[in-house]
Design a protein around this motif. Structure first.
Motif, short mmCIF file in Angstrom:
data_model
loop_
_atom_site.label_atom_id
_atom_site.label_comp_id
_atom_site.label_asym_id
_atom_site.label_seq_id
_atom_site.Cartn_x
_atom_site.Cartn_y
_atom_site.Cartn_z
N UNK A 197 5.79 -5.48 -6.72
CA UNK A 197 4.54 -4.26 -7.01
C UNK A 197 5.55 -2.90 -7.32
N UNK A 198 6.62 -3.29 -6.62
CA UNK A 198 8.06 -1.63 -7.49
C UNK A 198 8.09 -1.81 -8.90
N UNK A 199 8.41 -2.81 -9.63
CA UNK A 199 8.58 -2.80 -11.09
C UNK A 199 6.61 -2.28 -11.72
N UNK A 200 5.58 -2.53 -10.83
CA UNK A 200 4.64 -2.12 -11.63
C UNK A 200 4.50 -0.96 -11.66
N UNK A 242 0.74 -1.23 -0.05
CA UNK A 242 -0.16 -0.14 -0.19
C UNK A 242 1.13 1.00 0.67
N UNK A 243 2.08 1.15 0.92
CA UNK A 243 3.15 2.33 0.51
C UNK A 243 3.62 3.02 -1.13
N UNK A 244 3.53 1.39 -1.41
CA UNK A 244 4.44 1.70 -2.96
C UNK A 244 3.19 2.52 -3.59
N UNK A 245 1.62 1.91 -3.46
CA UNK A 245 1.05 2.72 -4.35
C UNK A 245 0.45 3.99 -4.28
N UNK A 261 12.79 6.68 -4.25
CA UNK A 261 13.14 7.15 -2.93
C UNK A 261 12.57 6.08 -1.63
N UNK A 262 11.09 5.03 -1.72
CA UNK A 262 11.44 4.39 -1.38
C UNK A 262 11.80 3.07 -1.51
N UNK A 263 11.81 2.60 -3.00
CA UNK A 263 12.10 1.31 -2.70
C UNK A 263 13.18 1.32 -2.24
N UNK A 264 14.35 1.78 -1.65
CA UNK A 264 15.33 0.51 -0.83
C UNK A 264 14.70 0.07 0.47
#
Lengths: 272, 269
Positions: free
Chosen positions: A175-178, A102-105, A125-128
């Motif tokens: 999720x990150x890929x999308x 949900x954070x990624x979204x 910025x969030x991905x790591x």
């Protein structure tokens, strides 16, 4: 599997309940019957032909049992979560993984919604740190109630840690890929930092405990990468293409430390 | 052909004691030694680990469960020296452990939880359903096996904990306060189960209830301030006390006599 089979004469005598068979032969025959389907088949044929008393007894038992068996209800179908899933995920990790998604979204919505952060991509910025949170939840004394039991089990150790890490990545990376595809961020740009942070969490976790390692790394990330990027309004060089070799180096180093110190993961019990 | 008995079952035992410690020290937190120079040998049977609060019982049990590593001295379990960098995988398969604070996943059903523990303990996949059913039956939870853990009472949770500890048929079974939360009838059943298990394995039961020891244990280990005070049969413990000592039963009088021995200054309690 032995190639020799019992003689028909012996099987017939056994089926008749012949007391004349020497005890050792009976033992040998019974041991053989346990393992040999062909001889069992011959025995059941012999029982039908040679031992009417046995057949009668069996029929009596069945006729007495059948009404009772018909009366008992079949066991209710149990709805179970799939067994294989338990080997990869603990129930504790599920809410964390949901949070990561949900954070990624949310980051994606911010990214697409407006240029409030200047040129900074929140997804990038969030991905790591996203997998770090999942990894911490997967191997934490504070969060996992069955931690003590897990730590004393033979399966505890690097392999179990890696399994759980893999399942965290299996959720995070797609999720990150999308999100990355939607925002047009280069795959390597977020994938390398993401993997580097994961391996660093595990490497540091072997020394000071995974939870502490995760907190330390998130703090470092906030201070060194996130805060300057947000203050400057543009992605720092760390997350640009120039930074990629550094992330690759961290990933390699982290993996190396994890492999070198793999025995440390079996004694996580004394780390809080 | 499948073997009914594995080669490991037939291998001769190469150790005299299931548990042997010499000068064992186990550190808790920064500097305190909760187990401080312990010499102990435990063989087959039910061993009651008695001692006042803070005596180091839980720390000793955690060290025996290989969760804590010895800081000094030696700890031998089933003939294997514990410590260093070894992962003790084979050894851990033969240990059953019920921690004092038994943590579990609330949403798991009892059977599911014990199955999960059997998987963690590397019980062969084909044997798991049978082993789980047997363990659940032995603790008397067969009729509640398909309920979620969060729906169970405290005593049932404790019994589920015992079921997961015995699911791998351990040679060394470590139970930390197993009688907490059990009602008197369940306590009696547990004692019977302990006696049964103690026939062919080494069962270590930590407790602060002297009457548990009297009923179920073949051997008493009295433990205070990280050191061994007394080891012997319940009868020997009872014989140590006289009418002048505090307590309602011979065992309690023996307990207080041994703990009040020279060089020991207890607190107000």
């Amino acid at each position: 599997m032995s190639e020799q089979h019992a003689s028909m004469r012996l099987i017939d005598a056994y089926a008749r309940g012949d007391t004349g068979i020497p005890t050792d032969e009976t033992w040998a025959l019974e041991a053989h019957l346990e393992a040999c389907g062909a001889c069992r088949e011959r025995l059941s044929a012999a029982v039908a032909a040679q031992g009417p008393a046995v057949t009668d007894l069996l029929d009596t038992v069945w006729s007495a049992l059948e009404p009772q068996l018909a009366a008992t209800e079949p066991a209710p179908r149990r709805r179970h979560r799939p067994v294989w899933l338990r080997a990869w995920l603990t129930p504790v990790m599920v809410p964390w993984l949901a949070m990561v998604a949900s954070v990624t979204l949310l980051a994606l919505l911010l990214d697409l919604g407006g240029p409030r952060f200047g040129e900074v991509s929140p997804v990038l910025l969030l991905s790591p740190v996203l997998p770090v949170l999942g990894v911490a939840a997967s191997w934490s004394r504070g969060l996992d109630p069955a931690y003590e039991l897990t730590a004393s089990a033979p399966r505890a150790g690097l392999r179990l840690v890696l399994r759980r890490t893999a399942s965290v990545l299996a959720v995070t990376v797609p999720v990150l890929l999308a999100a990355g595809w939607a925002t047009g961020v280069m795959v390597a740009q977020w994938l390398l930092p993401c993997l580097a942070f994961t391996s660093a969490t595990l490497a540091l976790g072997g020394l000071i405990g995974v939870t502490r390692a995760a907190i330390a790394l998130v703090a470092v990330w906030a201070a060194v990468i996130a805060a300057p990027a947000l203050a400057a309004g543009r992605t720092g060089s760390a997350l640009e293409a120039d930074g990629l070799p550094v992330w690759a180096l961290i990933l390699a180093l982290g993996t190396g430390v994890v492999i070198a110190r793999r025995s440390a993961y079996t004694v996580l019990g004394d780390q809080r | 052909m499948t073997r009914a008995v594995s080669a490991a079952d037939l291998a001769p035992t190469t150790y005299a004691w299931q548990v042997r410690t010499t000068g064992l020290k186990v550190r808790v937190g920064r500097g305190r030694m909760a187990v401080d120079g312990l010499d102990l040998t435990l063989g087959t049977g039910v061993h009651g680990l008695l001692g006042p609060n803070g005596a180091g019982k839980t720390t000793l049990i955690r060290a025996l469960a290989t969760v804590l590593r010895p800081a000094a001295g030696s700890l031998e379990l089933l003939g294997e020296t514990v410590g260093g960098v070894a992962d003790h995988r084979a050894l851990r398969r033969r240990i059953g452990y019920l921690p004092q604070e038994f943590g579990y996943y609330k949403r798991f059903r009892v059977r599911e939880f014990v199955e999960y523990m059997a998987w963690l303990k590397e019980v062969p996949k084909a044997k798991i359903p049978e082993a789980v059913q047997r363990a659940v039956e032995r603790v008397g939870l067969a009729d509640r096996a398909d309920e979620r853990m969060k729906a169970l009472s405290g005593g049932m949770i404790r019994r589920a904990g015992i079921a997961q500890a015995i699911v791998n048929d351990p040679d060394v079974l470590l139970l930390d306060e197993p009688t907490v939360g059990l009602d008197p009838a369940q306590r009696l059943r547990l004692r019977e189960l302990l006696q049964e298990l103690g026939l062919d394995s080494c069962v270590v039961v930590s407790t602060h209830l002297v009457e548990d020891v009297a009923a179920a244990c073949t051997d008493v280990v009295l433990f205070a301030e990280g050191r061994l005070v007394f080891q012997g049969t319940p009868e020997q413990l009872a014989a140590a006390g006289g009418p002048e000592h505090v307590g309602d039963s011979p065992l309690e009088r023996g307990y207080s006599a041994l703990l009040a021995g020279p060089g020991r200054n207890g607190g107000a309690w």
